[in-house]
Design an enzyme around this catalytic site. Sequence first.
Site, mmCIF file in Angstrom:
data_model
loop_
_atom_site.group_PDB
_atom_site.id
_atom_site.type_symbol
_atom_site.label_atom_id
_atom_site.label_comp_id
_atom_site.label_asym_id
_atom_site.label_seq_id
_atom_site.Cartn_x
_atom_site.Cartn_y
_atom_site.Cartn_z
ATOM 1 N N PHE A 169 0.827 -1.210 0.000
ATOM 2 C CA PHE A 169 0.000 0.000 0.000
ATOM 3 C C PHE A 169 0.859 1.257 0.000
ATOM 4 C CE2 PHE A 169 -2.258 -3.451 2.178
ATOM 5 C CZ PHE A 169 -3.225 -3.677 1.212
ATOM 6 N N ASN A 222 -8.502 -7.576 -16.085
ATOM 7 C CA ASN A 222 -9.205 -8.672 -15.417
ATOM 8 C C ASN A 222 -10.257 -8.048 -14.501
ATOM 9 O OD1 ASN A 222 -10.010 -10.556 -13.436
ATOM 10 N ND2 ASN A 222 -8.172 -11.785 -13.814
ATOM 11 N N GLN A 272 -9.448 -4.825 -6.448
ATOM 12 C CA GLN A 272 -8.622 -3.658 -6.164
ATOM 13 C C GLN A 272 -9.480 -2.454 -5.782
ATOM 14 O OE1 GLN A 272 -5.048 -2.954 -6.343
ATOM 15 N NE2 GLN A 272 -5.259 -5.098 -5.852
ATOM 16 N N VAL A 288 -5.841 1.353 -11.644
ATOM 17 C CA VAL A 288 -6.851 0.670 -10.848
ATOM 18 C C VAL A 288 -6.488 0.702 -9.357
ATOM 19 C CG1 VAL A 288 -7.673 -1.659 -10.281
ATOM 20 C CG2 VAL A 288 -7.805 -0.851 -12.630
ATOM 21 N N GLU A 292 -4.882 2.429 -7.021
ATOM 22 C CA GLU A 292 -5.085 3.517 -6.061
ATOM 23 C C GLU A 292 -6.400 4.247 -6.260
ATOM 24 O OE1 GLU A 292 -1.054 4.634 -7.283
ATOM 25 O OE2 GLU A 292 -0.822 5.462 -5.274
HETATM 26 N N1 MCN Z 1 -5.964 -4.055 -13.319
HETATM 27 C C1 MCN Z 1 -6.916 -4.358 -14.283
HETATM 28 N N2 MCN Z 1 -7.108 -3.486 -15.327
HETATM 29 C C2 MCN Z 1 -6.395 -2.361 -15.444
HETATM 30 C C3 MCN Z 1 -5.404 -2.054 -14.488
HETATM 31 C C4 MCN Z 1 -5.205 -2.935 -13.432
HETATM 32 O O1 MCN Z 1 -7.572 -5.382 -14.198
HETATM 33 N N3 MCN Z 1 -6.622 -1.519 -16.445
HETATM 34 C C5 MCN Z 1 -5.827 -4.916 -12.127
HETATM 35 C C6 MCN Z 1 -4.770 -6.008 -12.279
HETATM 36 O O2 MCN Z 1 -5.156 -7.133 -11.536
HETATM 37 C C7 MCN Z 1 -3.546 -5.372 -11.653
HETATM 38 C C8 MCN Z 1 -4.126 -4.523 -10.548
HETATM 39 O O3 MCN Z 1 -5.416 -4.130 -11.035
HETATM 40 O O4 MCN Z 1 -2.644 -6.319 -11.162
HETATM 41 C C9 MCN Z 1 -3.331 -3.270 -10.152
HETATM 42 O O5 MCN Z 1 -2.877 -2.614 -11.288
HETATM 43 P P1 MCN Z 1 -2.333 -1.104 -11.268
HETATM 44 O O6 MCN Z 1 -3.449 -0.172 -11.069
HETATM 45 O O7 MCN Z 1 -1.474 -0.931 -12.474
HETATM 46 O O8 MCN Z 1 -1.414 -1.014 -9.970
HETATM 47 P P2 MCN Z 1 0.040 -1.635 -9.735
HETATM 48 O O9 MCN Z 1 0.134 -2.956 -10.362
HETATM 49 O O10 MCN Z 1 1.074 -0.605 -10.027
HETATM 50 O O11 MCN Z 1 0.004 -1.904 -8.148
HETATM 51 C C10 MCN Z 1 0.294 -0.891 -7.230
HETATM 52 C C11 MCN Z 1 -0.954 -0.253 -6.655
HETATM 53 C C12 MCN Z 1 -0.572 0.726 -5.635
HETATM 54 S S1 MCN Z 1 0.379 2.012 -6.169
HETATM 55 C C13 MCN Z 1 -0.907 0.559 -4.319
HETATM 56 S S2 MCN Z 1 -0.471 1.750 -3.198
HETATM 57 C C14 MCN Z 1 -1.653 -0.599 -3.908
HETATM 58 C C15 MCN Z 1 -2.448 -1.182 -4.980
HETATM 59 O O12 MCN Z 1 -1.802 -1.289 -6.141
HETATM 60 N N4 MCN Z 1 -1.179 -1.435 -2.973
HETATM 61 C C16 MCN Z 1 -1.762 -2.675 -2.832
HETATM 62 N N5 MCN Z 1 -3.234 -2.220 -4.657
HETATM 63 C C17 MCN Z 1 -2.846 -3.068 -3.662
HETATM 64 N N6 MCN Z 1 -3.434 -4.261 -3.492
HETATM 65 C C18 MCN Z 1 -2.952 -5.119 -2.570
HETATM 66 N N7 MCN Z 1 -3.557 -6.321 -2.419
HETATM 67 N N8 MCN Z 1 -1.884 -4.818 -1.797
HETATM 68 C C19 MCN Z 1 -1.283 -3.622 -1.898
HETATM 69 O O13 MCN Z 1 -0.241 -3.342 -1.167
HETATM 70 MO MO1 MOS Z 2 1.266 3.218 -4.299
HETATM 71 S S1 MOS Z 2 1.088 4.522 -2.731
HETATM 72 O O1 MOS Z 2 1.910 4.388 -5.462
HETATM 73 O O2 MOS Z 2 2.685 2.333 -3.821
#
Ligand code: MCN
Ligand code: MOS
Length: 769
Positions: free
Chosen positions: A254, A662, A669, A734, A736
Site C-alpha cells: 500500500f 481482469n 482492487q 486501478v 489507487e
Molecule cells: N488491473 C486491471 N485493469 C487495469 C489495471 C489494473 O484489471 N486496467 C488490475 C490487475 O489485476 C492489476 C491490478 O489491477 O494487477 C493493479 O494494477 P495497477 O493499477 O497498475 O497497480 P500496480 O500494479 O502498479 O500496483 C500498485 C498499486 C498501488 S500504487 C498501491 S499503493 C496498492 C495497490 O496497487 N497497494 C496494494 N493495490 C494493492 N493491493 C494489494 N492487495 N496490496 C497492496 O499493497
Molecule cells: Mo502506491 S502509494 O503508489 O505504492
Amino acid sequence: MSDVNDHAPQDAVKANSAADNPIEGLGAARTRGDGKVKVTGEARYAVEHQPENPLYGVVIQSTVASGRISRMSTDKAQQASGVVAVYTHLNSLKINKPTAIADGGAAQSTYTPIQDDVIIHNGQNIGLVVAETFEQATYAASLVEIEYETSPALIFATDEGVEPKPVSKQDINMGDAQAAMQQAEVRLSQRYTTPREYNMPMEPHACVAQWQDGRITVWEPSQWVAGAQVEIAEWLGIEVEDVRIISPYVGGGFGSKPVPYTHVALASVASRALNRPIKVSLTRPQTFTGLGGRAATSQQLELGASRDGKIQAIIQRSFSETSLIDEFAENCSKVTARMYAVENVSTQHQIRPINTVTPGWMRAPGENPSAFGLEVAMDEMAYALNIDPLELRLRNWADKDYQLDLPWSSRRLKEAYQKGAEAFGWDQRIMTPRSMREGRELIGWGMASGTYPVNKLPAEAKIILTPQGKFVVQCGGADIGTGTYTILAQTAADILGVASGTIEVQLGDTELPRTGVAGGSQLAGNVTAAVDDTAKRMRDQLLKLASELAQSPLKGTPASQLTLKGDGVQHTQHSNLAVSFAQLASLAPSESLTVKGGTFPDDMSESERDKMVRNLNDGTRPEKFSAHSWSAHFVEVRVDEDFGTIRVKRMVAALDSGRLYNPKLARSQWIGGMIMGVGQALMEEGIIDPRNGRVINNNLADYLVPVNGDIPDITTINVGEPDFEATTMGGKPVGELGIVGVAAAISNAVFHATGKRVRDLPITLDKII
Ligand code: MCN
Ligand code: MOS
C-alpha cells in the site's frame, strides 16, 4: 460498450467463464493464479526464507523525539546468552547515505542509522542486537541501557518554531484567482485536515540479508526490486550488480514497500560484518516509526462561485509534515485544478519539518487528501447554493484538462455519475440534512468523485518455451497482492493461444527482466505491454521454427499460413497439419526457445535502461492527452442519534479505469481501496503524544482499520472503455483509484445525516455529538 462494460462485475464473471473462453486472456475474470499457494501457506514471504545457519537481528528504537544519546551501555546485552553482536553508534558499522528519490535515487529517507548519537524522532532505529535466536535477540535488546540528553522537539506541523518550506514546483497558478474570488457571488473558505495514517500491510517489514563472497542477496518484500537493489548497494558501497533482491510474494505494501528502510541497512551491514545470513523483522509497533506512513495534511480551501453554481475560483493553501532531514510532500493540490472547469486557481503547498520519521507513500499520495478537501468543499458549496451535489458537479463539468490545457484521453465520469446515481437511487434523496431516518437512525446519503493519473515506464520481459512445451513468462515487477501474476499469464495466453492457467509467471527478482515500480498504479499497464510485445516475438519465433526446422511437419509452409492453436503450431486451413510446442522444443536449438522483448526503444543502451528502472523520475505521461482514471462514489451512512456511532450501510461506486485486464481483480482492487477509504474516514489516526512525539496507538488493536463487520455491501460498476491514447494495452490505473474520494463521500453523507460538517479526519463520534 462491450458486454463486460454493460454489466456489473458479477455478470462479467459469468460472461467470461472458462467454458466460454478457455484461454482466459485479457479481459477474462480469471481467479488469481497465486491464490492457492498464498492461502495454503505454500508461498514463501521474504522472512520465511530459511537460509542455512541464520542469525536474528532485533532493532533498538529511541524513546525520545529529539536530542542525543548521552550514555549507552551494551555490556549486559553483549553478555546475554546467544548474543553475537550489538551494533550501535558506539561501534558503528559504516552505512553510506543513500540518494533520495527526489534526487534520482531510491531512498524514501536518507537517514543512516548508528552513524552518530543524534536523535531526530521518537522510535528512531538506533541499534541492532544480533543473536542465534529471535528470542535471545529480543531479550538482549531489552538489556541495552540508554540515556538521552533531550532537546525541545517539534511534534506537530503547527508547533511554534516549525520552519515551513515552500514546494513551489508543484504550485498551480491559473488565471487570476484572487480577482475572480473577489467577484464571486458566493464564497466559502474552510480548513480540511487528515492525520498521520499508516499503511499497515498484513506482512510487517521483515527481511533476510545474506552476504556471500562479496555479494549480497536480500529477501525483502518489495514493490520495486530495482530500487531496493540501488539503495542497498549505496548503503554498502558496492556495485548495484552485486546486490540481488528476491521478492516473489509481498503481503501487501500500500505504498510502504517501494524501497527498503533502515532495518534493511542494518541487516545488510551486519550480515557482511558477521558473514552470516540475518533475519530482521520489525515488530508491528516498530513499523509505525521504522518507516513513514501518510503525512498529516492541512489545507485551507476557498471556493468562489456564481449563484447558478459555476465555480469561478479556487484558492488553496496547504501544508504537510515531513522529517527534519528529508523533504517529503503530501501535496494537497493534486486534484484541485483537475476535476472541474475552473479557470482561476491558485495553490501553494508547504512542507513543515518536525521530529518525525520521514513520511512516505500511502495509497494515492497527494490525490487522496486533495480529493478529501475539494470534494467536501464542493458539497459545502452545493448546500450554500441549494443545488444538488451531483448537479453542481455536472454544472462544472470539465470538457478538457484545464490545468494542462489538454484534451482528455478518455473521461467517462459523466457515465460514472449517471450509472452510480441510478444504482444508488440518488434521485430519492431529500436534500435537507437530518430529513431521512429509520427509527433512531439518521440516514445520510453522500457522494464524491475521484481520479488518479496514468503514469508510464517501459519494461522488459522474457518468455521461455520449456522442453515440456509450456511457457514461462518472466518479469522483474512485483505482485503485491494485485494480480500481476494472473494478468501476465492472461496477456501471454492471448498471443500464444494457450490456456492462461498453463503459463507459469515468475516475478519479483532483480535477476529477471528490468521493470519499474509497482507504484503510481502503473505496473499493470507497463508489464502487460512488455509481455504482449514479448509474446508476439515468441509467436513469430515459433511460426518461423515450425516453417523452417528440418524435421518440422510444417517445414516449407510459409509462416503466414500458420497459427498458434491447440498447444502447438497449426496450418491455418488444415488443422491436422500441426506440430506441438513440446515437439518444436525438442527439435529447436535451445537458445531459440527464449525470447526477450519489451517496450524500451530498441536503440536504448543497457545502461540507459538500467537508469530508467532504477529511479522514479524518468516515468512519462501521455503527451497529447491528459490521461486519468475516474470514479464516482455514492455512500449511505447510518448514524445512531443517541450514541453518535456511524456505520457505512451501502457503497456504490462507478469507475472508469479504461480497459480492465481482469474485471474480477480490478473489482477486488477497487473495493480494497474503498475499504481503506472507510478506514480513513472513520477510524485511522496516528495519535501522537504531545509530550514526546511518540505514536501512542502503535498496534492494530489501537490503530483501527476496518474489519469485515465494518464493511457493507459494495457495488462497483465498470464504466471504462479501452483507452489506447492512455496506454499501449488500453487500461488505466486501478490500484489507487478506489480510495480517492471515499472519505469525502462519507463525510458528506455524515453531514446529510446529522447536519454536522466534519472537516477533520477521522470522523469519530466525538466530532458529531
Ligand atoms: N488491473 C486491471 N485493469 C487495469 C489495471 C489494473 O484489471 N486496467 C488490475 C490487475 O489485476 C492489476 C491490478 O489491477 O494487477 C493493479 O494494477 P495497477 O493499477 O497498475 O497497480 P500496480 O500494479 O502498479 O500496483 C500498485 C498499486 C498501488 S500504487 C498501491 S499503493 C496498492 C495497490 O496497487 N497497494 C496494494 N493495490 C494493492 N493491493 C494489494 N492487495 N496490496 C497492496 O499493497
Ligand atoms: Mo502506491 S502509494 O503508489 O505504492
